[in-house]
Design an enzyme around this catalytic site. Sequence first.
Site, PDB file in Angstrom:
ATOM      1  N   HIS A   1      10.913  50.940  48.005  1.00  0.00           N
ATOM      2  CA  HIS A   1      10.208  51.817  48.972  1.00  0.00           C
ATOM      3  C   HIS A   1       9.192  50.755  50.035  1.00  0.00           C
ATOM      4  O   HIS A   1       8.078  51.198  50.146  1.00  0.00           O
ATOM      5  CB  HIS A   1       9.489  52.690  48.295  1.00  0.00           C
ATOM      6  CG  HIS A   1       9.382  54.082  49.105  1.00  0.00           C
ATOM      7  ND1 HIS A   1       9.382  55.206  48.787  1.00  0.00           N
ATOM      8  CD2 HIS A   1       9.077  54.290  50.513  1.00  0.00           C
ATOM      9  CE1 HIS A   1       9.087  56.140  49.668  1.00  0.00           C
ATOM     10  NE2 HIS A   1       8.840  55.400  50.875  1.00  0.00           N
ATOM     11  N   ILE A   2       9.888  49.839  50.479  1.00  0.00           N
ATOM     12  CA  ILE A   2       8.995  49.137  51.277  1.00  0.00           C
ATOM     13  C   ILE A   2       9.601  49.066  52.916  1.00  0.00           C
ATOM     14  O   ILE A   2       9.381  47.888  53.445  1.00  0.00           O
ATOM     15  CB  ILE A   2       9.081  47.495  50.720  1.00  0.00           C
ATOM     16  CG1 ILE A   2      10.436  47.178  50.300  1.00  0.00           C
ATOM     17  CG2 ILE A   2       7.985  47.470  49.513  1.00  0.00           C
ATOM     18  CD1 ILE A   2      11.177  46.561  51.296  1.00  0.00           C
ATOM     19  N   GLY A   3      10.391  49.979  53.042  1.00  0.00           N
ATOM     20  CA  GLY A   3      11.049  49.870  54.487  1.00  0.00           C
ATOM     21  C   GLY A   3      10.032  49.845  55.634  1.00  0.00           C
ATOM     22  O   GLY A   3      10.254  48.986  56.663  1.00  0.00           O
ATOM     23  N   GLY A   4       8.967  50.492  55.561  1.00  0.00           N
ATOM     24  CA  GLY A   4       7.761  50.500  56.548  1.00  0.00           C
ATOM     25  C   GLY A   4       6.597  49.557  56.261  1.00  0.00           C
ATOM     26  O   GLY A   4       5.589  49.462  56.816  1.00  0.00           O
TER      27      GLY A   4
ATOM     28  N   ASP B   1      22.843  64.236  64.795  1.00  0.00           N
ATOM     29  CA  ASP B   1      21.668  64.922  64.474  1.00  0.00           C
ATOM     30  C   ASP B   1      21.812  66.220  64.942  1.00  0.00           C
ATOM     31  O   ASP B   1      22.574  66.825  65.655  1.00  0.00           O
ATOM     32  CB  ASP B   1      20.589  64.365  65.590  1.00  0.00           C
ATOM     33  CG  ASP B   1      19.088  64.438  65.018  1.00  0.00           C
ATOM     34  OD1 ASP B   1      18.531  63.497  64.849  1.00  0.00           O
ATOM     35  OD2 ASP B   1      18.634  65.715  64.785  1.00  0.00           O
TER      36      ASP B   1
ATOM     37  N   ALA C   1      15.551  56.297  54.290  1.00  0.00           N
ATOM     38  CA  ALA C   1      14.915  57.664  54.767  1.00  0.00           C
ATOM     39  C   ALA C   1      13.952  58.289  53.531  1.00  0.00           C
ATOM     40  O   ALA C   1      13.015  57.873  53.427  1.00  0.00           O
ATOM     41  CB  ALA C   1      15.910  58.423  55.186  1.00  0.00           C
TER      42      ALA C   1
ATOM     43  N   ASP D   1      16.476  51.968  49.424  1.00  0.00           N
ATOM     44  CA  ASP D   1      14.893  51.688  49.225  1.00  0.00           C
ATOM     45  C   ASP D   1      14.204  52.782  48.860  1.00  0.00           C
ATOM     46  O   ASP D   1      13.040  52.722  48.432  1.00  0.00           O
ATOM     47  CB  ASP D   1      14.401  51.325  50.871  1.00  0.00           C
ATOM     48  CG  ASP D   1      12.919  50.927  50.879  1.00  0.00           C
ATOM     49  OD1 ASP D   1      12.693  49.909  50.137  1.00  0.00           O
ATOM     50  OD2 ASP D   1      12.104  51.666  51.422  1.00  0.00           O
TER      51      ASP D   1
ATOM     52  N   GLU E   1      10.687  57.760  41.569  1.00  0.00           N
ATOM     53  CA  GLU E   1      10.095  56.695  41.674  1.00  0.00           C
ATOM     54  C   GLU E   1       9.051  56.131  40.753  1.00  0.00           C
ATOM     55  O   GLU E   1       8.080  57.157  40.246  1.00  0.00           O
ATOM     56  CB  GLU E   1       9.623  56.194  43.309  1.00  0.00           C
ATOM     57  CG  GLU E   1      10.877  56.345  44.310  1.00  0.00           C
ATOM     58  CD  GLU E   1      10.534  56.218  45.593  1.00  0.00           C
ATOM     59  OE1 GLU E   1       9.290  55.888  45.708  1.00  0.00           O
ATOM     60  OE2 GLU E   1      11.512  56.048  46.586  1.00  0.00           O
TER      61      GLU E   1
END
Length: 412
Positions: A295-298, A184, A242, A267, A272
């Site tokens: 795009h369904i990670g969350g 990081d 991410a 994802d 998009e």
Amino acid sequence: MTDKKRTSYPKEKINILLLENISDLAVQNFKQAGYTSIKKITGALPEEELIKAVKDVHMLGIRSKSQITPAVLSAASKLQAIGCFCIGVNQVNLNKATEQGISVFNAPYSNTRSVAELVIGLSVMLIRRIPDKNKAAHEGKWMKDAKGSYELRGKTLGIIGYGNIGAQVSVLAEAFGMKVIFYDVVTRLPLGNAQARKSIKEVVSEADIITLHVPETAQTKNLISAAVIKHFKQGSILINYARGEVVDLNALSAALKSSQLSGAAIDVYPVEPEKNGDTFTTPLQNLPNVILTPHIGGSTEEAQANIGEDVSMKLINFLETGITTGSHTVPELALPLQEGAHRILHIHKNVPGVLSQINTQLSSHHINILGQYLKTNDEIGYVVLDVDKHLSKEAMELLKDIKETIKVRMLY
């Protein structure tokens, strides 16, 4: 002071627009707080339609698809706050929102668990080559074979971006018996037995599975490029849940075709589709051991409920008390309620002497200030004033006349 009288402007006249099928829990919270003028739309709106839709809106709720451009913000003359019912705020032009004194909130932690769990699930699927076996089974082929299939236990997980999601992935991975290393740009306290590395190159050259959890910035665009992929451990796996601009997908495609990498899960994408059912293409389609998700990670029921609760309460608290904790535009202030007074919010350009002007104007008209709170950022200043009830209307007019004023609003 009762909830029904918390705002000076009638609650039934406060217009709330929620786009992109925001959780019903948010709607419930607004209604329980006394707001009734709520419009909910399932999808996002193109700029031209959004410009028309926001004309009389006081609070706007969006997710990741809606683009809040300077043109949209310029058309929203009554807009007080925007709630991004998601992790990021990059879909909002924050500079313009700051300039107009519009507070922007989001829910940076509400879907953390949803993403973390899915990353671990994907790791299991990919290291066991389940996508290939699943495809074969659907095609009527029997592939009962252990070749190329491994356990997570004893493998090394490399995490790029050790923030809230990355740290949770770290904890879950250790529960599977994995070794965790991370990189990081900010010094982070490792959880469990995770170990920090000094560079991305160190992480990718050592890890069996690499997962990305970084924001989308100029510095992270194509963070995983062809040059970086060359350093990946042979046969490793890449997971990107991410941001879409973080990975060079053409370079990743080439690495998968050459077997430099043995699998990937993606994802998010640089471009998009606008809505469900639209055509979608990527260089990674039809490659072996690759999982592509839209795009369904969350996107879990729990996460959407958490986000709906979090952001709606931030919007309500801002509208009714002036609290800006979590705002990305208006300086953050956590405020106590002041009984026996009227509260006025004053947002102004951050130039020297404004606070002095405020105090001089009010004191010269014998208006007693019972409480005063100030916070500034580089662009604007935010002053909250609790003043004598009998003189609050006069105080409002005096504050409007200050040259650097952007917005003035009486709460109660």
